[in-house]
Scaffold this motif. Structure first.
Motif, PDB file in Angstrom:
ATOM      1  N   GLN A   3      -3.060 -10.347  -3.933  1.00 58.52           N
ATOM      2  CA  GLN A   3      -4.518 -10.372  -4.053  1.00 58.52           C
ATOM      3  C   GLN A   3      -4.897 -10.681  -5.498  1.00 58.52           C
ATOM      4  O   GLN A   3      -4.236 -10.232  -6.441  1.00 58.52           O
ATOM      5  CB  GLN A   3      -5.093  -9.036  -3.593  1.00 58.52           C
ATOM      6  CG  GLN A   3      -4.932  -8.821  -2.090  1.00 58.52           C
ATOM      7  CD  GLN A   3      -5.371  -7.442  -1.652  1.00 58.52           C
ATOM      8  OE1 GLN A   3      -4.831  -6.448  -2.086  1.00 58.52           O
ATOM      9  NE2 GLN A   3      -6.339  -7.380  -0.763  1.00 58.52           N
ATOM     10  N   LYS A   4      -5.980 -11.434  -5.658  1.00 53.60           N
ATOM     11  CA  LYS A   4      -6.337 -11.956  -6.979  1.00 53.60           C
ATOM     12  C   LYS A   4      -7.460 -11.150  -7.624  1.00 53.60           C
ATOM     13  O   LYS A   4      -8.483 -10.868  -6.993  1.00 53.60           O
ATOM     14  CB  LYS A   4      -6.753 -13.428  -6.852  1.00 53.60           C
ATOM     15  CG  LYS A   4      -5.620 -14.332  -6.377  1.00 53.60           C
ATOM     16  CD  LYS A   4      -6.057 -15.781  -6.313  1.00 53.60           C
ATOM     17  CE  LYS A   4      -4.908 -16.671  -5.863  1.00 53.60           C
ATOM     18  NZ  LYS A   4      -5.302 -18.103  -5.814  1.00 53.60           N
ATOM     19  N   ILE A   5      -7.243 -10.808  -8.883  1.00 53.81           N
ATOM     20  CA  ILE A   5      -8.212 -10.026  -9.651  1.00 53.81           C
ATOM     21  C   ILE A   5      -8.696 -10.855 -10.838  1.00 53.81           C
ATOM     22  O   ILE A   5      -7.896 -11.434 -11.570  1.00 53.81           O
ATOM     23  CB  ILE A   5      -7.590  -8.712 -10.164  1.00 53.81           C
ATOM     24  CG1 ILE A   5      -7.212  -7.804  -8.993  1.00 53.81           C
ATOM     25  CG2 ILE A   5      -8.557  -7.989 -11.110  1.00 53.81           C
ATOM     26  CD1 ILE A   5      -6.527  -6.506  -9.414  1.00 53.81           C
ATOM     27  N   LEU A   6     -10.009 -10.908 -11.025  1.00 54.21           N
ATOM     28  CA  LEU A   6     -10.589 -11.475 -12.241  1.00 54.21           C
ATOM     29  C   LEU A   6     -10.885 -10.308 -13.184  1.00 54.21           C
ATOM     30  O   LEU A   6     -11.702  -9.445 -12.866  1.00 54.21           O
ATOM     31  CB  LEU A   6     -11.878 -12.241 -11.931  1.00 54.21           C
ATOM     32  CG  LEU A   6     -12.655 -12.749 -13.164  1.00 54.21           C
ATOM     33  CD1 LEU A   6     -11.822 -13.740 -13.967  1.00 54.21           C
ATOM     34  CD2 LEU A   6     -13.985 -13.382 -12.740  1.00 54.21           C
ATOM     35  N   LEU A   7     -10.208 -10.275 -14.320  1.00 56.38           N
ATOM     36  CA  LEU A   7     -10.397  -9.221 -15.317  1.00 56.38           C
ATOM     37  C   LEU A   7     -11.097  -9.832 -16.524  1.00 56.38           C
ATOM     38  O   LEU A   7     -10.572 -10.752 -17.160  1.00 56.38           O
ATOM     39  CB  LEU A   7      -9.046  -8.633 -15.718  1.00 56.38           C
ATOM     40  CG  LEU A   7      -9.029  -7.640 -16.895  1.00 56.38           C
ATOM     41  CD1 LEU A   7      -9.897  -6.424 -16.604  1.00 56.38           C
ATOM     42  CD2 LEU A   7      -7.595  -7.227 -17.214  1.00 56.38           C
ATOM     43  N   VAL A   8     -12.293  -9.333 -16.840  1.00 54.99           N
ATOM     44  CA  VAL A   8     -13.055  -9.848 -17.982  1.00 54.99           C
ATOM     45  C   VAL A   8     -13.195  -8.713 -18.986  1.00 54.99           C
ATOM     46  O   VAL A   8     -13.920  -7.739 -18.753  1.00 54.99           O
ATOM     47  CB  VAL A   8     -14.442 -10.376 -17.551  1.00 54.99           C
ATOM     48  CG1 VAL A   8     -15.116 -11.075 -18.723  1.00 54.99           C
ATOM     49  CG2 VAL A   8     -14.314 -11.331 -16.368  1.00 54.99           C
ATOM     50  N   GLU A  23      -0.488  -6.243 -12.754  1.00 50.44           N
ATOM     51  CA  GLU A  23       0.550  -7.151 -12.242  1.00 50.44           C
ATOM     52  C   GLU A  23       1.768  -6.371 -11.761  1.00 50.44           C
ATOM     53  O   GLU A  23       2.436  -6.779 -10.807  1.00 50.44           O
ATOM     54  CB  GLU A  23       0.929  -8.153 -13.326  1.00 50.44           C
ATOM     55  CG  GLU A  23      -0.168  -9.192 -13.563  1.00 50.44           C
ATOM     56  CD  GLU A  23       0.113 -10.109 -14.736  1.00 50.44           C
ATOM     57  OE1 GLU A  23      -0.493 -11.194 -14.792  1.00 50.44           O
ATOM     58  OE2 GLU A  23       0.925  -9.729 -15.614  1.00 50.44           O
ATOM     59  N   LEU A  24       2.066  -5.233 -12.399  1.00 53.02           N
ATOM     60  CA  LEU A  24       3.154  -4.378 -11.933  1.00 53.02           C
ATOM     61  C   LEU A  24       2.852  -3.797 -10.556  1.00 53.02           C
ATOM     62  O   LEU A  24       3.761  -3.408  -9.819  1.00 53.02           O
ATOM     63  CB  LEU A  24       3.406  -3.240 -12.936  1.00 53.02           C
ATOM     64  CG  LEU A  24       4.106  -3.624 -14.240  1.00 53.02           C
ATOM     65  CD1 LEU A  24       4.124  -2.450 -15.199  1.00 53.02           C
ATOM     66  CD2 LEU A  24       5.524  -4.117 -13.967  1.00 53.02           C
ATOM     67  N   SER A  25       1.556  -3.726 -10.226  1.00 48.38           N
ATOM     68  CA  SER A  25       1.137  -3.243  -8.904  1.00 48.38           C
ATOM     69  C   SER A  25       0.966  -4.397  -7.921  1.00 48.38           C
ATOM     70  O   SER A  25       0.295  -4.260  -6.896  1.00 48.38           O
ATOM     71  CB  SER A  25      -0.169  -2.453  -9.027  1.00 48.38           C
ATOM     72  OG  SER A  25       0.008  -1.307  -9.850  1.00 48.38           O
ATOM     73  N   ASP A  26       1.536  -5.558  -8.283  1.00 53.42           N
ATOM     74  CA  ASP A  26       1.605  -6.726  -7.389  1.00 53.42           C
ATOM     75  C   ASP A  26       0.278  -7.452  -7.202  1.00 53.42           C
ATOM     76  O   ASP A  26       0.055  -8.083  -6.165  1.00 53.42           O
ATOM     77  CB  ASP A  26       2.190  -6.340  -6.022  1.00 53.42           C
ATOM     78  CG  ASP A  26       3.616  -5.823  -6.131  1.00 53.42           C
ATOM     79  OD1 ASP A  26       4.364  -6.366  -6.969  1.00 53.42           O
ATOM     80  OD2 ASP A  26       3.974  -4.883  -5.396  1.00 53.42           O
ATOM     81  N   TYR A  27      -0.603  -7.370  -8.194  1.00 51.88           N
ATOM     82  CA  TYR A  27      -1.823  -8.172  -8.156  1.00 51.88           C
ATOM     83  C   TYR A  27      -1.649  -9.397  -9.049  1.00 51.88           C
ATOM     84  O   TYR A  27      -0.916  -9.369 -10.041  1.00 51.88           O
ATOM     85  CB  TYR A  27      -3.028  -7.359  -8.639  1.00 51.88           C
ATOM     86  CG  TYR A  27      -3.400  -6.220  -7.721  1.00 51.88           C
ATOM     87  CD1 TYR A  27      -4.016  -6.460  -6.495  1.00 51.88           C
ATOM     88  CD2 TYR A  27      -3.121  -4.901  -8.064  1.00 51.88           C
ATOM     89  CE1 TYR A  27      -4.350  -5.425  -5.644  1.00 51.88           C
ATOM     90  CE2 TYR A  27      -3.452  -3.848  -7.216  1.00 51.88           C
ATOM     91  CZ  TYR A  27      -4.061  -4.122  -6.012  1.00 51.88           C
ATOM     92  OH  TYR A  27      -4.388  -3.088  -5.169  1.00 51.88           O
ATOM     93  N   GLU A  28      -2.337 -10.475  -8.690  1.00 52.36           N
ATOM     94  CA  GLU A  28      -2.369 -11.680  -9.525  1.00 52.36           C
ATOM     95  C   GLU A  28      -3.641 -11.612 -10.361  1.00 52.36           C
ATOM     96  O   GLU A  28      -4.745 -11.573  -9.817  1.00 52.36           O
ATOM     97  CB  GLU A  28      -2.366 -12.930  -8.639  1.00 52.36           C
ATOM     98  CG  GLU A  28      -2.325 -14.232  -9.415  1.00 52.36           C
ATOM     99  CD  GLU A  28      -2.323 -15.452  -8.515  1.00 52.36           C
ATOM    100  OE1 GLU A  28      -2.963 -16.463  -8.864  1.00 52.36           O
ATOM    101  OE2 GLU A  28      -1.683 -15.379  -7.428  1.00 52.36           O
TER     102      GLU A  28
END
Length: 229
Positions: A3-8, A23-28
């Protein structure tokens, strides 16, 4: 597929650490360092959830949240910020945020909240809002606001029904205290917080005969509805 996360986040050190943890929790994760960059990334990509700082150069998080909500009415987003004033929290929810997390925070709680929001978002996309919800041995009619078990029925007040439905939507995840207060009570202060605690106690009593149903208090964060098989 991840699942993709936008981090601002404009703090490069904090942003990098948080990106690595997610990312260690398997998020992109796509990391942007200001509001304009975040808006451009959102226009070009498709994200499952957005994590937004509030105080940023070029475009603040509140403005970014409004623009994201104008482009996409359903994508969930969460504010992660040092701004803890009640007015800021309220504004965040009014814009359409799913949660408002104040720094410093427990990273594990953040992951728990992200999972709960994504799970609820996926459920809402997959099917329309159910009229009948099964909670352990009970049936909850969301329209009639009635909990039933065998021939026994309990009529809920509007706030009890709204709180129970919101807990169910976040089940096994974390329902943020602030979100429930803002959406159901319309404000977040000492008196409404105490009122919500009373309602949670009432809901626990309604389900006391089923030991597989628990409404847990996560201190300082919110509540969890846990339904054991």
């Amino acid at each position: 597929m991840a699942q993709k996360i936008l981090l601002v986040e404009d703090d490069p050190c904090f942003g990098s650490v948080l990106k690595s943890y997610l990312e260690l929790s398997d998020y992109e994760v796509t990391l942007c360092v200001n509001g304009n960059e975040g808006l451009e990334a959102f226009r070009k990509g498709k994200f499952d959830i957005c994590l937004l700082d509030v105080m940023m150069p070029e475009m603040d998080g509140f403005t970014l949240g409004k623009k994201i909500r104008e482009m996409d009415t359903s994508v969930p987003f969460v504010y992660i910020t040092a701004k803890s004033l009640k007015e800021d929290v309220k504004l965040g929810y009014e814009i359409g945020a799913d949660d408002y997390i104040v720094k410093p925070f427990d990273s594990e709680v953040l992951i728990l909240k992200i999972k709960a929001i994504l799970s609820r978002s996926k459920h809402e996309e997959a099917e329309p809002k159910p009229k009948i919800i099964h909670i352990g041995q009970y049936e909850f009619n969301t329209e009639l606001r009635v909990i039933s078990k065998n021939d026994e029925q309990i009529k809920l007040t509007p706030k009890e029904a709204s709180l129970l439905e919101m807990l169910y939507n976040y089940k096994d995840g974390l329902l943020p205290r602030e979100k429930a207060l803002t959406e159901i009570w319309g404000t977040n202060d000492y008196f409404t917080a105490r009122s919500m605690d009373v309602y949670v106690t009432k809901l626990r009593k309604y389900f006391k005969d089923d030991e597989n149903i628990k409404i847990e208090n996560v201190h300082g964060s919110g509540f969890r509805l846990v339904i054991s098989e």
